[in-house]
Design a protein around this motif. Sequence first.
Motif, PDB file in Angstrom:
ATOM      1  N   THR A 104       4.375  -5.925  -2.110  1.00 28.81           N
ATOM      2  CA  THR A 104       4.154  -4.810  -3.024  1.00 28.81           C
ATOM      3  C   THR A 104       4.504  -4.949  -4.805  1.00 28.81           C
ATOM      4  O   THR A 104       3.623  -4.592  -5.279  1.00 28.81           O
ATOM      5  CB  THR A 104       4.127  -4.033  -2.649  1.00 28.81           C
ATOM      6  N   ARG A 116      -3.715  -6.652   0.902  1.00 28.88           N
ATOM      7  CA  ARG A 116      -2.558  -4.733   0.854  1.00 28.88           C
ATOM      8  C   ARG A 116      -2.786  -4.275   2.059  1.00 28.88           C
ATOM      9  O   ARG A 116      -1.721  -3.871   2.292  1.00 28.88           O
ATOM     10  CB  ARG A 116      -3.235  -4.357  -0.696  1.00 28.88           C
ATOM     11  N   ASP A 120       0.234  -2.045   3.872  1.00 32.34           N
ATOM     12  CA  ASP A 120      -0.068  -0.935   3.893  1.00 32.34           C
ATOM     13  C   ASP A 120       0.111  -0.125   5.286  1.00 32.34           C
ATOM     14  O   ASP A 120       0.581   1.069   5.354  1.00 32.34           O
ATOM     15  CB  ASP A 120      -1.530  -0.477   2.913  1.00 32.34           C
ATOM     16  N   ARG A 127       6.704   5.201   8.839  1.00 33.83           N
ATOM     17  CA  ARG A 127       6.551   6.209   8.446  1.00 33.83           C
ATOM     18  C   ARG A 127       6.052   7.843   8.936  1.00 33.83           C
ATOM     19  O   ARG A 127       6.982   8.528   9.514  1.00 33.83           O
ATOM     20  CB  ARG A 127       6.054   6.815   6.680  1.00 33.83           C
TER      21      ARG A 127
ATOM     22  N   GLY B 163      10.669   4.295  -3.369  1.00 34.37           N
ATOM     23  CA  GLY B 163       8.758   4.913  -3.153  1.00 34.37           C
ATOM     24  C   GLY B 163       8.242   4.489  -4.882  1.00 34.37           C
ATOM     25  O   GLY B 163       6.536   4.255  -3.881  1.00 34.37           O
ATOM     26  N   TYR B 164       8.570   3.371  -5.122  1.00 31.21           N
ATOM     27  CA  TYR B 164       7.603   2.326  -5.348  1.00 31.21           C
ATOM     28  C   TYR B 164       7.123   1.192  -5.126  1.00 31.21           C
ATOM     29  O   TYR B 164       6.104   1.620  -5.058  1.00 31.21           O
ATOM     30  CB  TYR B 164       8.366   1.837  -6.637  1.00 31.21           C
ATOM     31  N   VAL B 165       7.646   0.985  -4.029  1.00 27.25           N
ATOM     32  CA  VAL B 165       6.956  -0.148  -2.931  1.00 27.25           C
ATOM     33  C   VAL B 165       6.336   0.791  -2.051  1.00 27.25           C
ATOM     34  O   VAL B 165       5.135   0.529  -1.879  1.00 27.25           O
ATOM     35  CB  VAL B 165       8.552  -0.891  -2.310  1.00 27.25           C
ATOM     36  N   LEU B 166       6.842   1.803  -1.352  1.00 32.26           N
ATOM     37  CA  LEU B 166       5.335   2.605  -1.085  1.00 32.26           C
ATOM     38  C   LEU B 166       4.062   3.246  -1.799  1.00 32.26           C
ATOM     39  O   LEU B 166       3.505   3.570  -1.112  1.00 32.26           O
ATOM     40  CB  LEU B 166       6.375   3.783  -0.492  1.00 32.26           C
ATOM     41  N   ARG B 168       2.731   1.618  -4.288  1.00 35.99           N
ATOM     42  CA  ARG B 168       1.654   0.481  -4.316  1.00 35.99           C
ATOM     43  C   ARG B 168       1.200   0.204  -3.158  1.00 35.99           C
ATOM     44  O   ARG B 168       0.186  -0.312  -3.148  1.00 35.99           O
ATOM     45  CB  ARG B 168       3.113  -0.392  -5.190  1.00 35.99           C
ATOM     46  N   ALA B 169       2.664  -0.222  -2.226  1.00 37.23           N
ATOM     47  CA  ALA B 169       1.577  -0.433  -0.881  1.00 37.23           C
ATOM     48  C   ALA B 169       0.092   0.426  -0.486  1.00 37.23           C
ATOM     49  O   ALA B 169      -0.547   0.368  -0.312  1.00 37.23           O
ATOM     50  CB  ALA B 169       2.549  -0.382   0.342  1.00 37.23           C
ATOM     51  N   SER B 170       0.529   1.622  -0.618  1.00 43.01           N
ATOM     52  CA  SER B 170      -1.229   2.660  -0.468  1.00 43.01           C
ATOM     53  C   SER B 170      -1.750   2.506  -1.475  1.00 43.01           C
ATOM     54  O   SER B 170      -2.791   3.214  -1.195  1.00 43.01           O
ATOM     55  CB  SER B 170       0.195   3.713   0.618  1.00 43.01           C
ATOM     56  N   ALA B 175       2.944   8.712  -2.000  1.00 43.37           N
ATOM     57  CA  ALA B 175       4.317   8.578  -1.153  1.00 43.37           C
ATOM     58  C   ALA B 175       5.668   8.309  -1.888  1.00 43.37           C
ATOM     59  O   ALA B 175       6.540   8.978  -1.367  1.00 43.37           O
ATOM     60  CB  ALA B 175       4.171   6.817  -0.566  1.00 43.37           C
TER      61      ALA B 175
END
Lengths: 192, 192
Positions: A104, A116, A120, A127, B163-166, B168-170, B175
């Motif tokens: 990420t 990506r 994702d 989660r 939280g940044y990782v989640l 950016r992934a989504s 998230a």
Amino acid sequence: MYSAAMSTQERLIESTRELLWERGYVGTSPKAILERAGAGQGSMYHHFKGKPDLALAAIRRTAEELLASAEAVLDSPGTPYERIAAYLRRERDVLRGCPVGRLTMDPDVMADPDLRAPVDATLASIRARIAEIVELGKEQGQFASTLDAGEIASAVVATVQGGYVLARASGSPDAFDAGVRGLLALLAPPRR
Amino acid sequence: MYSAAMSTQERLIESTRELLWERGYVGTSPKAILERAGAGQGSMYHHFKGKPDLALAAIRRTAEELLASAEAVLDSPGTPYERIAAYLRRERDVLRGCPVGRLTMDPDVMADPDLRAPVDATLASIRARIAEIVELGKEQGQFASTLDAGEIASAVVATVQGGYVLARASGSPDAFDAGVRGLLALLAPPRR
């Protein structure tokens, strides 16, 4: 290096997986992949259209493996709290970071919808699985009924992903472990 | 671009800060820095010994700014819970990620003790400040006396970094927000 029995295609994928984990997408050159795989440029273009195509195969495999190992721990026997604790305490190579989460921070991976997508999907699946377990814990009275299962699941996965950041910054897995213990203390069912 | 009033040295540092945030260390070439700064190679080597030296100045400044803004929020008025909530809910450019945390995924930054030092010191200082606030909350009876302040502080900072990782992934800040809300729900003082 890899066994002679492994096909060139396999060696290319495995080398790319390692380099993506160690150096990231931007830091992984086709030349470095070929050197590690012990393959020539022609064989790479025989099997793959180029670096993005090879990276996609590598990322998909890494994502599948991570999801499978996370699900195996989350579906182990125990109460909902114990299953989440098992996921958080799972043996990890903490200082190497997460092979999926680290992608990420790779601008070229995030800018490419194909690259990506597996990142994702994997984090979303983990989660969702944890949210189901939190929901079960609420039904069983182990977790407060006021908690939002999706939010707790996000906090659990974020603590793991952020734990890698703290561990790598400090050069020690202790900060990862501390964050996990802190979250588990907050999540622990009240003692009767 | 930058105002004409800004010195070449300043433009070089600010350009490097932006590029490190966007592309990481490995992905930031001296050429890209010079282009963005509108500076020539000679001026870079007049002010800095090379890319590592310039990156060190850039990382130090980014780390100082992050620490100052985190401390300003943490030291705002309110109960210990409210101060931690303010830190977690602080306005952030979530999809850009953390300019300090993202450096932990840069192998060349982590391998260089000088470049890693400001990253480590900043995250450690924020954790220590939050731990003090948790300790105060324990003394005031707002948090359970059984909680370890350092562990809770690690979970708080990990939730932000993960939280940044989640997010950016989504591709969405949702998230990040969900993880923060989940942690705050767990941390909330019991209703009387």
